[in-house]
Scaffold this motif. Sequence first.
Motif, PDB file in Angstrom:
ATOM      1  N   ALA A   1      76.129  38.288   0.761  1.00 30.29           N
ATOM      2  CA  ALA A   1      76.721  37.042   1.251  1.00 30.29           C
ATOM      3  C   ALA A   1      77.314  37.227   2.643  1.00 30.29           C
ATOM      4  CB  ALA A   1      77.795  36.548   0.279  1.00 30.29           C
ATOM      5  N   LEU A   2      77.981  38.339   2.883  1.00 34.82           N
ATOM      6  CA  LEU A   2      78.519  38.603   4.217  1.00 34.82           C
ATOM      7  C   LEU A   2      77.400  38.743   5.241  1.00 34.82           C
ATOM      8  CD1 LEU A   2      81.432  41.111   3.456  1.00 34.82           C
ATOM      9  CD2 LEU A   2      81.623  38.708   4.149  1.00 34.82           C
ATOM     10  N   GLY A   3      76.289  39.381   4.836  1.00 34.62           N
ATOM     11  CA  GLY A   3      75.163  39.524   5.751  1.00 34.62           C
ATOM     12  C   GLY A   3      74.568  38.188   6.142  1.00 34.62           C
ATOM     13  N   ALA A   4      74.542  37.242   5.203  1.00 38.19           N
ATOM     14  CA  ALA A   4      74.019  35.911   5.513  1.00 38.19           C
ATOM     15  C   ALA A   4      74.946  35.145   6.435  1.00 38.19           C
ATOM     16  CB  ALA A   4      73.802  35.120   4.221  1.00 38.19           C
ATOM     17  N   GLN A   5      76.237  35.439   6.419  1.00 36.72           N
ATOM     18  CA  GLN A   5      77.204  34.732   7.248  1.00 36.72           C
ATOM     19  C   GLN A   5      77.330  35.314   8.655  1.00 36.72           C
ATOM     20  OE1 GLN A   5      80.905  34.716   5.188  1.00 36.72           O
ATOM     21  NE2 GLN A   5      80.093  33.577   3.396  1.00 36.72           N
ATOM     22  N   SER A   6      76.775  36.493   8.883  1.00 33.35           N
ATOM     23  CA  SER A   6      77.006  37.191  10.151  1.00 33.35           C
ATOM     24  C   SER A   6      76.169  36.640  11.298  1.00 33.35           C
ATOM     25  CB  SER A   6      76.707  38.685   9.983  1.00 33.35           C
ATOM     26  OG  SER A   6      75.332  38.862   9.626  1.00 33.35           O
ATOM     27  N   ASP A   7      75.257  35.719  11.024  1.00 34.52           N
ATOM     28  CA  ASP A   7      74.385  35.226  12.099  1.00 34.52           C
ATOM     29  C   ASP A   7      75.110  34.230  13.006  1.00 34.52           C
ATOM     30  OD1 ASP A   7      72.363  36.791  11.110  1.00 34.52           O
ATOM     31  OD2 ASP A   7      71.549  35.192   9.819  1.00 34.52           O
ATOM     32  N   ASN A   8      75.819  33.318  12.461  1.00 30.43           N
ATOM     33  CA  ASN A   8      76.453  32.245  13.226  1.00 30.43           C
ATOM     34  C   ASN A   8      77.976  32.349  13.124  1.00 30.43           C
ATOM     35  OD1 ASN A   8      73.883  31.115  13.871  1.00 30.43           O
ATOM     36  ND2 ASN A   8      73.844  30.134  11.842  1.00 30.43           N
ATOM     37  N   THR A   9      78.538  33.332  13.729  1.00 32.12           N
ATOM     38  CA  THR A   9      79.988  33.527  13.682  1.00 32.12           C
ATOM     39  C   THR A   9      80.470  33.938  15.061  1.00 32.12           C
ATOM     40  OG1 THR A   9      79.656  35.807  12.957  1.00 32.12           O
ATOM     41  CG2 THR A   9      80.069  34.162  11.242  1.00 32.12           C
ATOM     42  N   ASP A  10      81.755  33.729  15.295  1.00 35.93           N
ATOM     43  CA  ASP A  10      82.337  34.132  16.563  1.00 35.93           C
ATOM     44  C   ASP A  10      82.832  35.564  16.470  1.00 35.93           C
ATOM     45  OD1 ASP A  10      84.392  33.835  14.843  1.00 35.93           O
ATOM     46  OD2 ASP A  10      85.383  32.181  15.928  1.00 35.93           O
ATOM     47  N   SER A  11      83.417  36.030  17.535  1.00 37.97           N
ATOM     48  CA  SER A  11      83.857  37.436  17.582  1.00 37.97           C
ATOM     49  C   SER A  11      85.011  37.714  16.632  1.00 37.97           C
ATOM     50  CB  SER A  11      84.267  37.787  19.026  1.00 37.97           C
ATOM     51  OG  SER A  11      85.327  36.928  19.460  1.00 37.97           O
ATOM     52  N   ALA A  12      85.931  36.766  16.486  1.00 35.77           N
ATOM     53  CA  ALA A  12      87.073  36.979  15.569  1.00 35.77           C
ATOM     54  C   ALA A  12      86.595  37.076  14.122  1.00 35.77           C
ATOM     55  CB  ALA A  12      88.088  35.840  15.743  1.00 35.77           C
ATOM     56  N   THR A  13      85.663  36.190  13.785  1.00 33.15           N
ATOM     57  CA  THR A  13      85.131  36.233  12.414  1.00 33.15           C
ATOM     58  C   THR A  13      84.361  37.525  12.175  1.00 33.15           C
ATOM     59  OG1 THR A  13      84.962  33.817  12.445  1.00 33.15           O
ATOM     60  CG2 THR A  13      83.759  34.995  10.722  1.00 33.15           C
ATOM     61  N   LEU A  14      83.613  37.970  13.187  1.00 32.63           N
ATOM     62  CA  LEU A  14      82.871  39.233  13.038  1.00 32.63           C
ATOM     63  C   LEU A  14      83.807  40.418  12.821  1.00 32.63           C
ATOM     64  CD1 LEU A  14      80.092  38.811  15.767  1.00 32.63           C
ATOM     65  CD2 LEU A  14      79.823  38.749  13.271  1.00 32.63           C
ATOM     66  N   LYS A  15      84.951  40.362  13.511  1.00 32.65           N
ATOM     67  CA  LYS A  15      85.918  41.445  13.302  1.00 32.65           C
ATOM     68  C   LYS A  15      86.441  41.440  11.870  1.00 32.65           C
ATOM     69  CE  LYS A  15      90.191  43.353  15.137  1.00 32.65           C
ATOM     70  NZ  LYS A  15      91.298  43.192  16.128  1.00 32.65           N
ATOM     71  N   THR A  16      86.703  40.234  11.338  1.00 31.99           N
ATOM     72  CA  THR A  16      87.156  40.134   9.950  1.00 31.99           C
ATOM     73  C   THR A  16      86.076  40.608   8.992  1.00 31.99           C
ATOM     74  OG1 THR A  16      88.549  38.258  10.559  1.00 31.99           O
ATOM     75  CG2 THR A  16      88.059  38.561   8.223  1.00 31.99           C
ATOM     76  N   MET A  17      84.818  40.246   9.284  1.00 37.72           N
ATOM     77  CA  MET A  17      83.705  40.685   8.429  1.00 37.72           C
ATOM     78  C   MET A  17      83.530  42.202   8.493  1.00 37.72           C
ATOM     79  SD  MET A  17      80.920  37.663   9.166  1.00 37.72           S
ATOM     80  CE  MET A  17      79.713  38.494   8.147  1.00 37.72           C
ATOM     81  N   ARG A  18      83.787  42.770   9.662  1.00 39.69           N
ATOM     82  CA  ARG A  18      83.695  44.234   9.765  1.00 39.69           C
ATOM     83  C   ARG A  18      84.692  44.909   8.835  1.00 39.69           C
ATOM     84  NH1 ARG A  18      85.788  46.835  15.154  1.00 39.69           N
ATOM     85  NH2 ARG A  18      87.682  46.169  14.071  1.00 39.69           N
ATOM     86  N   ASP A  19      85.920  44.376   8.816  1.00 50.05           N
ATOM     87  CA  ASP A  19      86.919  44.943   7.897  1.00 50.05           C
ATOM     88  C   ASP A  19      86.494  44.772   6.444  1.00 50.05           C
ATOM     89  OD1 ASP A  19      88.399  45.595  10.118  1.00 50.05           O
ATOM     90  OD2 ASP A  19      89.647  43.769  10.008  1.00 50.05           O
ATOM     91  N   GLN A  20      85.896  43.605   6.133  1.00 51.51           N
ATOM     92  CA  GLN A  20      85.448  43.393   4.760  1.00 51.51           C
ATOM     93  C   GLN A  20      84.305  44.348   4.397  1.00 51.51           C
ATOM     94  OE1 GLN A  20      84.481  39.290   4.216  1.00 51.51           O
ATOM     95  NE2 GLN A  20      86.586  38.554   4.585  1.00 51.51           N
ATOM     96  N   TYR A  21      83.408  44.586   5.372  1.00 48.68           N
ATOM     97  CA  TYR A  21      82.320  45.547   5.124  1.00 48.68           C
ATOM     98  C   TYR A  21      82.877  46.947   4.826  1.00 48.68           C
ATOM     99  CZ  TYR A  21      78.093  42.828   6.067  1.00 48.68           C
ATOM    100  OH  TYR A  21      77.046  41.958   5.989  1.00 48.68           O
ATOM    101  N   ASP A  22      83.881  47.340   5.599  1.00 49.48           N
ATOM    102  CA  ASP A  22      84.485  48.653   5.353  1.00 49.48           C
ATOM    103  C   ASP A  22      85.074  48.734   3.938  1.00 49.48           C
ATOM    104  OD1 ASP A  22      83.777  49.418   7.884  1.00 49.48           O
ATOM    105  OD2 ASP A  22      85.740  48.931   8.782  1.00 49.48           O
TER     106      ASP A  22
END
Length: 630
Positions: free
Chosen positions: A287-308
Motif C-alpha cells: 500500500a505504501l508503494g502504491a502511494q509513493s508515486d504522487n506525493t510531495d517531499s514531506a509525505t515521502l519523508k513520512t513514508m520513508r520512516d514508515q518503511y523503516d
Amino acid sequence: MSAKPLLLVAIALLTLGVHAAEETAPTPPAPADSRTVMTIEQVVQLLDETVDWYRTLGMQQQASTQPSDLLILYANRQTADKVMTLAFEIARANAELISSEEGAKAQQNTDSGSQTLARIQRRLDEQRQSVQAELDAAKRQLASADDRENASTRVSVLQRELDLLNARRNYLSSMEQFEHENDAGGFGANTLKAHIDAIAASIPSMSAATPAAATAAAASAPTPTPGTLSFSQFGIWDLTAAVFRLSGKMRTIDAIDQRTADLQEVFTQIRNPPLEQLKALTARGDALGAQSDNTDSATLKTMRDQYDTLAWLFKQTSSMLTPLSRAGVLLDQYRHNLKSWRDATERQYYEALKALGMRVLFFAALLAIVFGAAELWQRAVFRYVHDARRRSRFLLLRRIVIWCLVVAIAASTFATELGSLATFAGLITAGLAVAMQSVLVSVVGYFFLIGKYGIRVGDRVQIGSVTGEVIELGLVRLHLMELGGQGLQAPTGRVVAFANSVIFQASGGLFKQIAGVNLAWHDVTLSLPPGADYAVIKDELVAAVNDVLNDYRDDIVRQSQEIQKAASSNETGDPQPQVQLRFSPDGVEAVVRYPVQLSHAAEIDERVSRELLNVISAHSNAAPRLGAPA
C-alpha cells in the motif's frame, strides 16, 4: 498515554486551576502493525513448557538399558538441545518486539506529557513575570506613598503570590525530573529479557553450548537403530522382570511422546500469528508503494520512516517465524525417534512375553511328567510290594526323588545362570553340612534304622541301659516308652528320646528283638544237697522245667524257628531247658537255663522256681538256697 504522564498533567492542571479538556488532546493509538505476537505471560509459558519437556530426557536416560536405547537417547538429546535453543531465540525476538512497542508508546506518552508540561510552565512563567512586575511597581510606590500601611500590605500580598507561583513551578520541575528518572517504558521487556537469561542459565546444556554447536552435534548424531535382545537363556524370574520392565518402558515412551505432541501443538499455534503479521506487513508495504508515486517531499519523508518501521518489524517477526518452523521439523524428528524406540521396545516385550509363556508351559509339562511318574510309582508299589515295611521304604524313596526333581526343575527354569546357581548351591550346601552336621548324621542314621534288620514302631529295643518299646520313629530321632519292673515288662510312663545318630556310636549299642520274636533265656542257680544222687537230681530238674514249659511250647517253638530262619541255622526249632552241674566253694551247684516268653516271663519264672524247689526238697532235709533268676 500511560497513567503517569496523565497524572502529572492532571496535577499541573489542578495547580493552574484549568480544565483537562482544554489543555490536553487525546493520544492516538499505536499502529496495528506494531503489536507484538505474544504477550510476556505467553512467552514465559512457552519457555516453561519447553523446559519441562526438555527435562523428560532424564526419564529417557533411566529407561535406556540397551546400546540401541543409548543411541536414541543421544539423538534425542541433541534434538532437544536445538529445540531449546530455538525456543530461546523465539522468546528473545518477541522480547525485542515488546521492548520496541513499549518504547514507542512511552516516547509518545513522554512527548505529549512534555508538551503539556511546557505549556503549563510557560503559563506559570508569564504569571510569575506579571506578578514580579506588579511587585516591583508596588515597592517603588511604597517609598513615595502617603498611606504607607496600605502600600506595605499590597507589597506583602504580591510577595506571597509570587512565592506561591515559584512553589508551583518548582513542584512541576521536580515531578518532571521524577518522570524522566522512573520511566516505565521498556520495564516489562527488560524484566522478560532478564527472566529469559535466568532460564537459559539454569539449563547446563544451554549455558555451555552455542546454537551452532548444537546444530553440528545434531547433524553428526548417529542414526538410531532398534536393537534386539535374546531371551532364550533367561529364566522365568528374569523373564517376568523383563516383561514388567519393558511394559513400564513403553508407558514412559508414550508419556514422553504425548508431552512432545503437546509442545508441538503449542509451537503450531504460535506459528499462526507471525504468519498473519507478515501478511499484514507485506500488505502495508504494498500500500505504501502504491502511494509513493504522487506525493510531495514531506509525505515521502513520512513514508520513508514508515518503511523503516515496517522493515524492522518484518525482520523481527520473521526471526520468530523461522525458529518456529525449524522447531516443528525437529519435534517431528524427535517423535519419529520415539516411535522407533517404542516399536523396538514393543517387539522385545512380545518376544519376552512369548519366551515367558514357553518357559511356564515347559515347567508345567515337566512337573506333570514328574507327578505322573510318581503316581505310577505309587501304584506299582501298592501292586507289587506286599510287605508293609518295604512298601513304606519305597514310598519314602518316592517322596525324596519327587521333591529332588521338583527342586532341580524349578532351579533350572527359574534361574538364568546355572553355573552361578550351582556354585551358590554348593556353598550353601557346604555351610549347611557344617552347621547341621548332627542333624544330617541323624537323617542318615534313619535309613540304617529302617534297614532289613532295622526297628519299627512296637519293637522292644535296648539302647545303652534303657530298655523300652518304640512308639515313634522319625527322620531325626526316635522315642521309646521305657519298660521296668520284674522282667522289664511294665511301662514306667517315661518317654525316652534318642537321636538316630546313636546307631553310629560305638558305646551306645542298640539291641532289638527280631520281628515277631518275644523269646528270652533265663538262668536259675541251685545248691544241691551233699551226698545226693546228682545225676538223678539233674534229670528230675529237667523234667520239672519241661512240665512247666509244655503250656507255652507252641509259641516258644514258633519263635525259636523265626530266630533260626533269620540266622540261617539248621537246628531244630524246639529249644530245650538245660541243667549244668558245677563245683562251688559250698559244694555242688546246678545251673538251670530255660526259654521264656517275655510276655509271660514273670509267670514262667515263678512256676519253674516252685517246681525246682519241690525237687530239691525231696532230696534234702533242708531247703536249698535258690539263686536269683538271670
